[in-house]
Scaffold this motif. Structure first.
Motif, PDB file in Angstrom:
ATOM      1  N   GLU A  65       0.816  -1.214   0.000  1.00  0.00           N
ATOM      2  CA  GLU A  65       0.000   0.000   0.000  1.00  0.00           C
ATOM      3  C   GLU A  65       0.852   1.268   0.000  1.00  0.00           C
ATOM      4  OE1 GLU A  65      -3.571   2.103   2.570  1.00  0.00           O
ATOM      5  OE2 GLU A  65      -3.105  -0.001   2.917  1.00  0.00           O
ATOM      6  N   THR A  66       1.929   1.292   0.761  1.00  0.00           N
ATOM      7  CA  THR A  66       2.796   2.464   0.817  1.00  0.00           C
ATOM      8  C   THR A  66       3.427   2.753  -0.542  1.00  0.00           C
ATOM      9  OG1 THR A  66       3.293   1.997   3.136  1.00  0.00           O
ATOM     10  CG2 THR A  66       4.792   3.489   1.990  1.00  0.00           C
ATOM     11  N   SER A  67       3.923   1.708  -1.189  1.00  0.00           N
ATOM     12  CA  SER A  67       4.538   1.863  -2.508  1.00  0.00           C
ATOM     13  C   SER A  67       3.514   2.318  -3.537  1.00  0.00           C
ATOM     14  CB  SER A  67       5.167   0.545  -2.960  1.00  0.00           C
ATOM     15  OG  SER A  67       6.190   0.159  -2.077  1.00  0.00           O
ATOM     16  N   LEU A  68       2.324   1.750  -3.462  1.00  0.00           N
ATOM     17  CA  LEU A  68       1.260   2.114  -4.394  1.00  0.00           C
ATOM     18  C   LEU A  68       0.863   3.587  -4.223  1.00  0.00           C
ATOM     19  CD1 LEU A  68      -0.436   0.857  -6.626  1.00  0.00           C
ATOM     20  CD2 LEU A  68      -2.129   0.257  -4.900  1.00  0.00           C
ATOM     21  N   GLN A  72       1.234   6.484  -6.981  1.00  0.00           N
ATOM     22  CA  GLN A  72       0.044   7.248  -7.382  1.00  0.00           C
ATOM     23  C   GLN A  72       0.306   8.750  -7.256  1.00  0.00           C
ATOM     24  OE1 GLN A  72      -3.539   6.425  -5.159  1.00  0.00           O
ATOM     25  NE2 GLN A  72      -4.720   7.944  -6.278  1.00  0.00           N
ATOM     26  N   THR A  73       0.913   9.165  -6.163  1.00  0.00           N
ATOM     27  CA  THR A  73       1.240  10.580  -5.966  1.00  0.00           C
ATOM     28  C   THR A  73       2.168  11.083  -7.062  1.00  0.00           C
ATOM     29  OG1 THR A  73       0.954  10.358  -3.577  1.00  0.00           O
ATOM     30  CG2 THR A  73       2.245  12.239  -4.350  1.00  0.00           C
ATOM     31  N   ASP A 102      13.006  -9.747  -2.411  1.00  0.00           N
ATOM     32  CA  ASP A 102      11.932 -10.505  -3.055  1.00  0.00           C
ATOM     33  C   ASP A 102      10.799  -9.601  -3.519  1.00  0.00           C
ATOM     34  OD1 ASP A 102      13.206 -12.944  -2.665  1.00  0.00           O
ATOM     35  OD2 ASP A 102      12.240 -13.275  -0.720  1.00  0.00           O
ATOM     36  N   LYS A 103      10.516  -8.583  -2.746  1.00  0.00           N
ATOM     37  CA  LYS A 103       9.409  -7.668  -3.042  1.00  0.00           C
ATOM     38  C   LYS A 103       9.936  -6.272  -3.314  1.00  0.00           C
ATOM     39  CE  LYS A 103       5.931 -10.364  -1.199  1.00  0.00           C
ATOM     40  NZ  LYS A 103       4.886 -10.837  -2.006  1.00  0.00           N
ATOM     41  N   ILE A 104       9.200  -5.540  -4.132  1.00  0.00           N
ATOM     42  CA  ILE A 104       9.513  -4.130  -4.367  1.00  0.00           C
ATOM     43  C   ILE A 104       9.105  -3.356  -3.117  1.00  0.00           C
ATOM     44  CG2 ILE A 104       8.951  -2.085  -5.736  1.00  0.00           C
ATOM     45  CD1 ILE A 104       8.454  -3.983  -8.111  1.00  0.00           C
ATOM     46  N   LYS A 105      10.004  -2.531  -2.614  1.00  0.00           N
ATOM     47  CA  LYS A 105       9.757  -1.748  -1.405  1.00  0.00           C
ATOM     48  C   LYS A 105       9.591  -0.274  -1.780  1.00  0.00           C
ATOM     49  CE  LYS A 105      12.522  -4.978   1.263  1.00  0.00           C
ATOM     50  NZ  LYS A 105      13.777  -5.191   1.960  1.00  0.00           N
TER      51      LYS A 105
END
Length: 126
Positions: A65-68, A72-73, A102-105
């Protein structure tokens, strides 16, 4: 992709501490490319993140959610296109691969956005 390079202050030039060696950087890049080749082994003709079509971006570039929210901003403030969105995700995935994450941060998204905004600045100022 463009990267802004600022002048190096004298204190940094005279600093005796060692920076990351070229061999270490080379090894990280080789490892990241190996991760990407393994990731896409089931997909004919795709070996690296830059070659990912949109359907694979949605699979391999999942965001928290933070990355999204960060993306978006940036999309809204920089008035970026859907193509830019895909490119940012591919670059962020590559940055994460260089860190063997492993995940995009969020920090990977922020760095990818920074490269994209520099690219836009260079194109609009010419």
């Amino acid at each position: 992709m463009h990267i802004e390079v600022n002048p190096v202050p004298f204190e940094k030039l005279a600093d005796k501490s060692t920076a990351e060696k070229s061999d270490a950087i080379r090894n990280r890049v080789i490892h990241a490319r190996s991760l990407q080749s393994k990731r896409f082994k089931e997909y004919h003709g795709i070996h690296y993140n830059a070659q990912m079509p949109t359907k694979l971006i949605s699979i391999f570039c999942e965001l928290d959610e933070t990355s999204l929210n960060l993306l978006q901003t940036a999309m809204e403030k920089l008035n970026l296109s859907a193509r830019a969105y895909d490119r940012i995700l591919k670059v962020a995935r590559t940055i994460a691969d260089l860190e063997t994450a492993d995940k995009i941060k969020p920090q990977h998204i922020a760095e990818a956005i920074q490269y994209r905004s520099l690219d836009r600045d260079l194109w609009t100022n010419n």
